[in-house]
Design an enzyme around this catalytic site. Sequence first.
Site, mmCIF file in Angstrom:
data_model
loop_
_atom_site.group_PDB
_atom_site.id
_atom_site.type_symbol
_atom_site.label_atom_id
_atom_site.label_comp_id
_atom_site.label_asym_id
_atom_site.label_seq_id
_atom_site.Cartn_x
_atom_site.Cartn_y
_atom_site.Cartn_z
ATOM 1 N N GLY A 256 57.077 23.250 40.004
ATOM 2 C CA GLY A 256 58.300 23.327 39.153
ATOM 3 C C GLY A 256 59.073 22.037 39.315
ATOM 4 O O GLY A 256 59.928 21.848 38.722
ATOM 5 N N TYR B 244 60.123 27.205 23.665
ATOM 6 C CA TYR B 244 61.452 26.987 24.759
ATOM 7 C C TYR B 244 62.595 26.208 24.147
ATOM 8 O O TYR B 244 63.444 25.694 25.170
ATOM 9 C CB TYR B 244 60.931 26.294 26.058
ATOM 10 C CG TYR B 244 59.514 26.562 26.461
ATOM 11 C CD1 TYR B 244 59.378 28.086 26.862
ATOM 12 C CD2 TYR B 244 58.361 25.677 26.417
ATOM 13 C CE1 TYR B 244 57.928 28.274 27.233
ATOM 14 C CE2 TYR B 244 57.196 25.922 26.944
ATOM 15 C CZ TYR B 244 57.031 27.478 27.186
ATOM 16 O OH TYR B 244 55.655 27.780 27.599
ATOM 17 N N CYS C 267 52.635 26.594 8.416
ATOM 18 C CA CYS C 267 53.659 27.454 7.439
ATOM 19 C C CYS C 267 54.743 28.238 8.150
ATOM 20 O O CYS C 267 54.378 29.498 8.234
ATOM 21 C CB CYS C 267 52.636 28.196 6.554
ATOM 22 S SG CYS C 267 53.181 28.901 5.217
ATOM 23 N N GLU C 268 55.546 27.858 8.695
ATOM 24 C CA GLU C 268 56.740 28.599 9.305
ATOM 25 C C GLU C 268 58.056 27.710 9.502
ATOM 26 O O GLU C 268 57.860 26.529 9.595
ATOM 27 C CB GLU C 268 56.409 29.087 10.785
ATOM 28 C CG GLU C 268 55.109 30.109 10.928
ATOM 29 C CD GLU C 268 55.361 30.753 12.150
ATOM 30 O OE1 GLU C 268 56.231 30.973 12.645
ATOM 31 O OE2 GLU C 268 54.164 31.221 12.397
ATOM 32 N N TYR D 158 51.366 20.697 29.418
ATOM 33 C CA TYR D 158 51.691 21.754 28.436
ATOM 34 C C TYR D 158 51.653 21.278 27.025
ATOM 35 O O TYR D 158 52.352 21.862 26.490
ATOM 36 C CB TYR D 158 53.136 22.577 28.969
ATOM 37 C CG TYR D 158 53.050 22.854 30.450
ATOM 38 C CD1 TYR D 158 52.013 24.013 30.824
ATOM 39 C CD2 TYR D 158 53.836 22.392 31.329
ATOM 40 C CE1 TYR D 158 52.007 24.238 32.097
ATOM 41 C CE2 TYR D 158 53.762 22.814 32.597
ATOM 42 C CZ TYR D 158 53.029 23.743 33.082
ATOM 43 O OH TYR D 158 52.978 24.120 34.417
ATOM 44 N N ARG E 206 53.431 19.933 35.981
ATOM 45 C CA ARG E 206 54.327 19.142 35.141
ATOM 46 C C ARG E 206 54.596 17.624 35.820
ATOM 47 O O ARG E 206 54.317 16.731 35.068
ATOM 48 C CB ARG E 206 55.661 19.663 34.901
ATOM 49 C CG ARG E 206 56.441 18.889 33.724
ATOM 50 C CD ARG E 206 58.001 19.554 33.723
ATOM 51 N NE ARG E 206 57.807 20.769 33.553
ATOM 52 C CZ ARG E 206 57.851 21.692 32.581
ATOM 53 N NH1 ARG E 206 57.791 21.088 31.547
ATOM 54 N NH2 ARG E 206 57.998 23.035 32.806
ATOM 55 N N GLU F 53 52.273 23.139 44.460
ATOM 56 C CA GLU F 53 51.711 23.165 43.108
ATOM 57 C C GLU F 53 52.040 22.617 41.986
ATOM 58 O O GLU F 53 52.533 23.207 40.993
ATOM 59 C CB GLU F 53 51.573 24.641 42.942
ATOM 60 C CG GLU F 53 50.828 25.583 43.624
ATOM 61 C CD GLU F 53 50.993 27.130 43.461
ATOM 62 O OE1 GLU F 53 51.893 27.360 42.697
ATOM 63 O OE2 GLU F 53 50.550 27.706 44.287
ATOM 64 N N PRO F 54 52.155 21.090 42.212
ATOM 65 C CA PRO F 54 53.034 20.680 40.813
ATOM 66 C C PRO F 54 52.222 20.453 39.681
ATOM 67 O O PRO F 54 50.669 20.169 39.545
ATOM 68 C CB PRO F 54 53.481 19.279 41.538
ATOM 69 C CG PRO F 54 52.407 18.959 42.484
ATOM 70 C CD PRO F 54 52.096 20.204 42.960
HETATM 71 N N1 LLP Z 1 52.137 27.530 40.215
HETATM 72 C C1 LLP Z 1 52.273 28.652 39.431
HETATM 73 C C2 LLP Z 1 51.933 29.832 40.178
HETATM 74 C C3 LLP Z 1 52.634 28.393 38.164
HETATM 75 O O1 LLP Z 1 52.833 29.784 37.580
HETATM 76 C C4 LLP Z 1 53.055 27.306 37.547
HETATM 77 C C5 LLP Z 1 53.566 27.095 36.402
HETATM 78 C C6 LLP Z 1 53.096 26.256 38.339
HETATM 79 C C7 LLP Z 1 52.644 26.106 39.543
HETATM 80 C C8 LLP Z 1 53.296 24.806 37.859
HETATM 81 O O2 LLP Z 1 54.531 24.490 37.406
HETATM 82 P P1 LLP Z 1 55.175 23.125 36.963
HETATM 83 O O3 LLP Z 1 55.104 22.310 38.254
HETATM 84 O O4 LLP Z 1 54.148 22.669 36.081
HETATM 85 O O5 LLP Z 1 56.283 23.398 36.710
HETATM 86 N N2 LLP Z 1 54.663 26.160 29.644
HETATM 87 C C9 LLP Z 1 55.807 25.756 30.239
HETATM 88 C C10 LLP Z 1 55.629 25.793 31.675
HETATM 89 C C11 LLP Z 1 55.041 27.037 32.138
HETATM 90 C C12 LLP Z 1 54.768 27.066 33.534
HETATM 91 C C13 LLP Z 1 53.972 28.043 34.103
HETATM 92 N N3 LLP Z 1 53.570 28.095 35.458
HETATM 93 C C14 LLP Z 1 56.538 24.613 29.616
HETATM 94 O O6 LLP Z 1 55.975 23.977 28.882
HETATM 95 O O7 LLP Z 1 57.563 24.313 30.009
#
Ligand code: LLP
Length: 407
Positions: A221, A307, A337-338, A366, A267, A264-265
């Site tokens: 996150g 989002y 086409c939207e 993403y 992004r 678990e990064p």
């Molecule tokens: N761990 C788990 C269990 C998760 O569900 C996720 C993301 C992560 C780690 C990694 O999160 P991050 O560090 O990337 O924030 N598609 C959306 C983001 C969805 C994230 C889903 N889960 C976007 O484009 O903002």
Amino acid sequence: MKNFFGSTTPQELIATYGSPLYAYNETILRQRCQEMKNLISYPHFTINYSTKANSNLELLKIIKDEGLNADAMSPGEIHVLLAAGFKPEQIFYISNNVSAEEMQYAIDRNIITSVDSLSQLELFGKINPGGKVAIRFNPGVGAGHHEKVVTGGKKTKFGVSPELIPDVKEILNQYNLKLIGINQHIGSLFMEGDPYIAGVKSLLSICENFTDLEFIDLGGGFGIPYHKQAAEERLNLPELGEKLNTVLTEWVEHYGKTITFKIEPGRYIAAECGILLGTVHAIKENYGKKYIGTDLGFNVLARPVMYDAHHDIEIYKHRTPHTSDEKETVMVVGNICESGDIIAKDRLLPCLAENDMIGVLDAGAYGYCMASNYNNRLRPAEILITNEGKAKLIRRRDTLEDLMRNF
Ligand code: LLP
């Protein structure tokens, strides 16, 4: 973005690989991996790159080379991680509402799996009695940039609620399972560390109910500044790292057993190394609004539509270098086409003409992984600007034959 394209240019890249095109910069990717590795000084600490953010095989190889482990959400992600050279013990499968076959896929490969409901814990026990398992808890705290990406707290499908700990223990006993790990993920894209620390503290209090833990996974996150052109500040990683280090070190002393902590990064590792390049095909004015029509439909980048996400935009002139300072407020739209197919709403940009190119910044996470063939459009190619500044094709563009492949 300065030096992003090495010895090449966006114009040359599009001429060679076509438009749209995802371009990644190896140096930036490696730098983000290293920043995360240095987050805390506590010695038993692993970074599990969250594969869902970008699962390009070549990028995964670089991430592995930087010494990161990985989390997977599906057999497909496990498959590509193994192909990239990750060992089973470097992969953590965070399952959510999966079939017995999907669980078995991970068990057969000795990949530790986390389950996120009593019913899935029971299923795990039935197919793998006596096995090792992890459980995803929902600590009741959430965070995130949009309600669709808040994954902890009272309004999400994720995790086991701490009230169910007695039932968890009963199922563990019944199937003789060993609970070796506890994990959580409270949501995606936080720019202030405190909600994360609050989530960690609640998770640690849940962990106290279990004595045999080998690891605790605190989730991802970690946000990145999507508004760099407006001088948005970065997440203060050194400050967050220091607070986290204190909380974890103190807790381990109190728990009395060495524990590995994982994060678990996704992004944070992948977003900023990617720019999505596209081309302006048409310009028009409709009822007082100016539309810049590009080939960047939401089949290529879904985040703005899904989002309301903001991505900064750069422009690259087709012919004459851009010299005028003139700017105008425009809608940057795609070719799907939207009417919701909008990349940027009312954005102030330098004046554009047909055949100019645009770069959508911070598109490495993403981006491609959420791209689709909607409208039977072809997904773009992906290229890597290597540390030496050279462009290398790392996934070819779809072809029309690809669209026919499953018939
Ligand atoms: N761990 C788990 C269990 C998760 O569900 C996720 C993301 C992560 C780690 C990694 O999160 P991050 O560090 O990337 O924030 N598609 C959306 C983001 C969805 C994230 C889903 N889960 C976007 O484009 O903002």
